[in-house]
Design an enzyme around this catalytic site. Structure first.
Site, mmCIF file in Angstrom:
data_model
loop_
_atom_site.group_PDB
_atom_site.id
_atom_site.type_symbol
_atom_site.label_atom_id
_atom_site.label_comp_id
_atom_site.label_asym_id
_atom_site.label_seq_id
_atom_site.Cartn_x
_atom_site.Cartn_y
_atom_site.Cartn_z
ATOM 1 N N GLY A 76 0.833 -1.189 0.000
ATOM 2 C CA GLY A 76 0.000 0.000 0.000
ATOM 3 C C GLY A 76 0.874 1.248 0.000
ATOM 4 O O GLY A 76 2.030 1.198 0.440
ATOM 5 N N CYS A 108 5.985 -0.248 7.294
ATOM 6 C CA CYS A 108 5.611 0.922 6.502
ATOM 7 C C CYS A 108 6.825 1.351 5.693
ATOM 8 O O CYS A 108 7.932 1.405 6.233
ATOM 9 C CB CYS A 108 5.170 2.053 7.434
ATOM 10 S SG CYS A 108 4.733 3.572 6.574
ATOM 11 N N LEU A 109 6.608 1.656 4.417
ATOM 12 C CA LEU A 109 7.732 2.067 3.573
ATOM 13 C C LEU A 109 8.376 3.357 4.078
ATOM 14 O O LEU A 109 9.525 3.630 3.769
ATOM 15 C CB LEU A 109 7.265 2.245 2.125
ATOM 16 C CG LEU A 109 6.759 0.961 1.444
ATOM 17 C CD1 LEU A 109 6.168 1.277 0.082
ATOM 18 C CD2 LEU A 109 7.884 -0.060 1.330
ATOM 19 N N GLN A 155 3.155 9.946 1.315
ATOM 20 C CA GLN A 155 4.436 9.231 1.366
ATOM 21 C C GLN A 155 5.326 9.551 0.170
ATOM 22 O O GLN A 155 6.524 9.265 0.203
ATOM 23 C CB GLN A 155 4.207 7.711 1.424
ATOM 24 C CG GLN A 155 3.575 7.247 2.714
ATOM 25 C CD GLN A 155 3.426 5.740 2.714
ATOM 26 O OE1 GLN A 155 2.448 5.214 2.229
ATOM 27 N NE2 GLN A 155 4.412 5.035 3.251
ATOM 28 N N HIS A 215 -2.443 7.553 6.988
ATOM 29 C CA HIS A 215 -1.404 8.417 6.402
ATOM 30 C C HIS A 215 -1.987 9.748 5.913
ATOM 31 O O HIS A 215 -1.306 10.775 5.932
ATOM 32 C CB HIS A 215 -0.752 7.730 5.195
ATOM 33 C CG HIS A 215 0.404 6.827 5.533
ATOM 34 N ND1 HIS A 215 1.574 7.284 6.115
ATOM 35 C CD2 HIS A 215 0.590 5.499 5.338
ATOM 36 C CE1 HIS A 215 2.415 6.262 6.266
ATOM 37 N NE2 HIS A 215 1.852 5.168 5.812
ATOM 38 N N HIS A 220 -4.396 1.511 7.661
ATOM 39 C CA HIS A 220 -3.022 2.039 7.723
ATOM 40 C C HIS A 220 -2.837 3.173 6.699
ATOM 41 O O HIS A 220 -2.319 4.246 7.038
ATOM 42 C CB HIS A 220 -2.040 0.884 7.452
ATOM 43 C CG HIS A 220 -0.602 1.261 7.386
ATOM 44 N ND1 HIS A 220 0.350 0.717 8.221
ATOM 45 C CD2 HIS A 220 0.075 2.120 6.582
ATOM 46 C CE1 HIS A 220 1.535 1.239 7.931
ATOM 47 N NE2 HIS A 220 1.397 2.089 6.935
ATOM 48 N N GLU A 221 -3.283 2.931 5.459
ATOM 49 C CA GLU A 221 -3.065 3.933 4.403
ATOM 50 C C GLU A 221 -3.927 5.171 4.629
ATOM 51 O O GLU A 221 -3.482 6.297 4.396
ATOM 52 C CB GLU A 221 -3.334 3.335 3.018
ATOM 53 C CG GLU A 221 -2.450 2.144 2.634
ATOM 54 C CD GLU A 221 -0.964 2.377 2.822
ATOM 55 O OE1 GLU A 221 -0.512 3.534 2.717
ATOM 56 O OE2 GLU A 221 -0.245 1.409 3.113
HETATM 57 NI NI NI Z 1 2.679 3.268 5.768
#
Ligand code: NI
Length: 171
Positions: free
Chosen positions: A46, A93-94, A51, A139, A135-136
């Protein structure tokens, strides 16, 4: 298709609230395609627009895991409209390299959004997909999963990042 730079904690853009998407034009379609490519290349399941430094309410998700293929979701202005139950599972998480930790989330969610053509969609999800949507969407409000883990683990991570920045700093 160019890959986008993934912003990492403590980049302040990750803490800002993203704005609603009002126009889905060609530039926005390119952003969607670039985010999809960036997510798969990372690899990740995701990615949210903040991000990659874009403060707009857009997420892409492909939570296919192992032998269970799932659709690729492109969700614009997504909102969790109902949540049910609880699940605890490990997240990464990236934007938070090398951090993995259990996080409590709703077990099932219903998300309302627009798809990439601007058509309203309602998606019901459970398990990993539900976790990924939550989660996304977090963000988009400047919330990171590190906010939802034990304070001790969070402090250790922050310290590790500070130290790494200091060692690698000066450029
Ligand atoms: Ni993340």
């Amino acid at each position: 298709m160019p890959l986008l730079e993934i912003r990492e904690y403590p980049d302040p853009v990750l803490r800002k609230k993203a704005l609603p998407v009002e126009t889905i034009d060609d530039g926005f379609q390119r952003l969607i395609d670039d985010m999809i490519d960036t997510m798969y290349a990372a690899p990740g399941i995701g990615l949210a627009a903040p991000q990659v430094g874009v403060l707009r309410r857009l997420i892409v998700v492909d939570a296919s895991a192992g032998e269970t293929p799932l659709p690729l979701y492109v969700l614009i202005n997504p909102e969790v409209v109902s949540r049910e139950g609880e699940q605890v599972g490990e997240e990464g998480c990236l934007s938070l390299p090398e951090l993995n930790s259990d996080v409590a989330r709703a077990a099932r969610v219903t998300v309302r959004a627009l798809d990439r053509t601007g058509t309203p969609v309602t998606v019901e999800a459970e398990g990993l997909l539900a976790r990924c949507f939550q989660h996304e969407i977090d963000h988009l409000d400047g919330v990171l999963f590190m906010d939802k883990i034990s304070p001790l683990k969070r402090e250790l991570y922050k310290r590790r990042v500070r130290k790494a920045l200091k060692v690698g700093g000066g450029d």
